[in-house]
Design a protein around this motif. Structure first.
Motif, mmCIF file in Angstrom:
data_model
loop_
_atom_site.group_PDB
_atom_site.id
_atom_site.type_symbol
_atom_site.label_atom_id
_atom_site.label_comp_id
_atom_site.label_asym_id
_atom_site.label_seq_id
_atom_site.Cartn_x
_atom_site.Cartn_y
_atom_site.Cartn_z
ATOM 1 N N THR A 1 9.019 -6.107 9.622
ATOM 2 C CA THR A 1 8.345 -5.765 9.717
ATOM 3 C C THR A 1 7.792 -7.490 10.683
ATOM 4 O OG1 THR A 1 8.058 -5.952 7.272
ATOM 5 C CG2 THR A 1 6.256 -7.163 8.028
ATOM 6 N N LEU B 1 0.513 -0.235 3.489
ATOM 7 C CA LEU B 1 0.168 -0.742 5.126
ATOM 8 C C LEU B 1 1.518 -1.453 5.190
ATOM 9 C CD1 LEU B 1 -1.477 -1.054 7.436
ATOM 10 C CD2 LEU B 1 -2.367 -3.302 6.495
ATOM 11 N N ARG B 2 2.265 -1.651 6.007
ATOM 12 C CA ARG B 2 3.634 -1.964 7.011
ATOM 13 C C ARG B 2 2.569 -2.169 8.268
ATOM 14 N NH1 ARG B 2 7.045 2.251 3.664
ATOM 15 N NH2 ARG B 2 7.504 1.318 1.879
ATOM 16 N N THR B 3 3.372 -2.806 9.008
ATOM 17 C CA THR B 3 3.717 -3.591 10.144
ATOM 18 C C THR B 3 5.431 -3.493 10.619
ATOM 19 O OG1 THR B 3 3.812 -5.617 9.820
ATOM 20 C CG2 THR B 3 1.251 -4.037 9.559
ATOM 21 N N ARG C 1 -1.466 4.088 -0.919
ATOM 22 C CA ARG C 1 -0.338 3.762 0.307
ATOM 23 C C ARG C 1 0.176 2.790 1.482
ATOM 24 N NH1 ARG C 1 -0.916 8.662 4.912
ATOM 25 N NH2 ARG C 1 -0.312 9.564 2.894
ATOM 26 N N ASP D 1 3.518 -6.495 4.909
ATOM 27 C CA ASP D 1 2.354 -5.877 4.376
ATOM 28 C C ASP D 1 2.293 -6.148 3.295
ATOM 29 O OD1 ASP D 1 4.981 -4.461 5.183
ATOM 30 O OD2 ASP D 1 5.927 -5.111 3.994
#
Length: 218
Positions: free
Chosen positions: A90, A64-66, A62, A94
């Motif tokens: 973003t 990681l996103r910001t 999965r 990522d």
């Protein structure tokens, strides 16, 4: 091709005596035991070219996103031309991972595209063995600026992936090479950031180029 932070292999460790047993881990959280090498890849590009989608399509974990919502504060700052459906962006990075072949895993670090975040690139690029530059040929000027940033501040070989949107016009690679002022040996590949197979092919092209640069033929 370098190394990235180590990651557990095989199964998760047994819980301490008396502790509650952990939830069953997802098998894809752990690297296969056949992986002998890992490498860090930087994924860069202008605002809205599809970096987050690209990493999401290929990552076996999965990602990681910001991401944060785009607000009125960005009006006149972030160019949303030809990006009518974009509602978030973003703001840090990522992160994803793909086992490219049984012995090699790539850690993917995606950068934010807006110029105000470009100072982060140097830190994110530390230890990277290659850079995938994603461009949108409908907004090629932004790609030229990104390439200038990469050549100036990121000491790693790079390849260019042209992300195809539904209304992307076809352009011969040599015409794009001239427009972006690329050297003859710099790989250019077409991809659809939402399609896993074409995105993996772009990573393979970069990995082969990075290996060729690091280990030139005698």
């Amino acid at each position: 091709m370098g190394s990235a932070p180590s990651e557990p292999r095989g199964t998760a460790p047994a819980p301490a005596t008396g502790a509650e047993p952990p939830a069953e881990p997802r098998a894809d959280r752990y690297l296969p035991g056949t992986v002998a090498r890992t490498a860090k890849i930087l994924v860069v590009g202008d605002f809205g070219v599809g970096k987050t989608s690209f990493i999401g399509s290929v990552s076996e974990i999965r990602p990681l996103r910001t991401e944060e919502p785009i607000t009125e504060a960005s009006t006149g700052v972030d160019d949303l031309a030809r990006l009518p459906g974009k509602t978030s962006t973003t703001v840090a990075m990522d992160f994803g991972r793909i086992t490219l072949n049984p012995s090699l895993a790539l850690y993917l670090f995606g950068t934010p595209g807006q110029r105000r975040f470009w100072d982060m690139w140097a830190g994110l690029a530390e230890g990277a063995v290659g850079v995938l530059v994603i461009v949108d040929s409908r907004r090629l000027a932004g790609g030229f600026d990104v390439l200038d940033q990469v050549e100036t501040h990121v000491p790693a070989p790079f390849a260019v992936a042209v992300n195809h949107f539904p209304d992307t016009p076809p352009h011969p690679h040599e015409r794009l090479r001239g427009a972006l002022d690329l050297l003859p040996h710099t790989p250019i590949v077409d991809c659809n950031a939402l399609d896993r197979d074409s995105s993996v092919a772009a990573l393979v092209a970069l990995a082969e180029h990075a290996l060729a640069v690091r280990e030139p033929a005698p």
